[in-house]
Enzyme design. Sequence first.
Site, PDB file in Angstrom:
ATOM      1  N   ASP A  30     -16.675 119.983 -78.700  1.00  8.57           N
ATOM      2  CA  ASP A  30     -16.533 118.930 -79.701  1.00  8.57           C
ATOM      3  C   ASP A  30     -15.309 119.243 -80.562  1.00  8.57           C
ATOM      4  OD1 ASP A  30     -16.979 117.426 -82.255  1.00  8.57           O
ATOM      5  OD2 ASP A  30     -18.830 116.851 -81.243  1.00  8.57           O
ATOM      6  N   ILE A  31     -14.502 118.238 -80.864  1.00  6.59           N
ATOM      7  CA  ILE A  31     -13.294 118.478 -81.665  1.00  6.59           C
ATOM      8  C   ILE A  31     -13.601 118.620 -83.152  1.00  6.59           C
ATOM      9  CG2 ILE A  31     -11.714 117.440 -80.001  1.00  6.59           C
ATOM     10  CD1 ILE A  31     -11.614 114.963 -81.848  1.00  6.59           C
ATOM     11  N   ASN A  87     -27.855 111.300 -80.305  1.00  2.91           N
ATOM     12  CA  ASN A  87     -27.769 110.369 -81.422  1.00  2.91           C
ATOM     13  C   ASN A  87     -27.691 108.954 -80.866  1.00  2.91           C
ATOM     14  OD1 ASN A  87     -27.651 112.337 -83.536  1.00  2.91           O
ATOM     15  ND2 ASN A  87     -25.550 112.740 -82.956  1.00  2.91           N
ATOM     16  N   GLY A  93     -24.782 108.579 -86.859  1.00  4.65           N
ATOM     17  CA  GLY A  93     -23.465 109.194 -86.804  1.00  4.65           C
ATOM     18  C   GLY A  93     -22.840 109.111 -85.422  1.00  4.65           C
ATOM     19  N   SER A  95     -20.533 107.920 -82.897  1.00  4.39           N
ATOM     20  CA  SER A  95     -19.286 107.166 -82.984  1.00  4.39           C
ATOM     21  C   SER A  95     -18.688 106.811 -81.627  1.00  4.39           C
ATOM     22  CB  SER A  95     -18.257 107.962 -83.804  1.00  4.39           C
ATOM     23  OG  SER A  95     -18.008 109.207 -83.190  1.00  4.39           O
ATOM     24  N   HIS A 100     -24.305 111.104 -74.751  1.00  2.00           N
ATOM     25  CA  HIS A 100     -23.847 112.493 -74.809  1.00  2.00           C
ATOM     26  C   HIS A 100     -24.896 113.336 -75.512  1.00  2.00           C
ATOM     27  CE1 HIS A 100     -22.141 110.438 -78.366  1.00  2.00           C
ATOM     28  NE2 HIS A 100     -22.164 111.602 -78.986  1.00  2.00           N
ATOM     29  N   LEU A 101     -25.052 114.533 -74.999  1.00  5.38           N
ATOM     30  CA  LEU A 101     -26.016 115.488 -75.520  1.00  5.38           C
ATOM     31  C   LEU A 101     -25.236 116.608 -76.203  1.00  5.38           C
ATOM     32  CD1 LEU A 101     -28.968 116.456 -75.694  1.00  5.38           C
ATOM     33  CD2 LEU A 101     -28.657 117.527 -73.454  1.00  5.38           C
ATOM     34  N   HIS A 102     -25.525 116.821 -77.481  1.00  9.91           N
ATOM     35  CA  HIS A 102     -24.881 117.901 -78.235  1.00  9.91           C
ATOM     36  C   HIS A 102     -25.637 119.196 -77.958  1.00  9.91           C
ATOM     37  CE1 HIS A 102     -22.598 115.234 -81.090  1.00  9.91           C
ATOM     38  NE2 HIS A 102     -23.528 114.389 -80.680  1.00  9.91           N
TER      39      HIS A 102
END
Length: 114
Positions: A30-31, A87, A93, A95, A100-102
Amino acid sequence: MTECLFCAIVAGDVGSTEVLSTELAYAFRDIHPGAPTHVLVVPREHIADAAALEPSHADVLSAVFDTARQVAELEGLAERGYRLVFNIGADSGNSVPHLHLHVLGGRLFAWPPG
């Protein structure tokens, strides 16, 4: 899906820092990390978010979770623990409208969140 940032990343049109690449999923850093380790795992197939999942996505979702597990092992998180987060929608949050899975780890997470 040329307008989707994560589709462009998966296609190699937008740069990313790869952590792991599989047939059905791609994991990259993640950036704007929210933890010392913060990796996003995305399916190569465009799916808007977890609310858009259908039974036909079972193989893709399984691959996303398996990739996240492998990322946790590669990053040294498996023994201490890590957090997996999906999310859905703007209030969360989210965006980028691509599932996608964090994978978050490398620090203690307080519960309940403050």
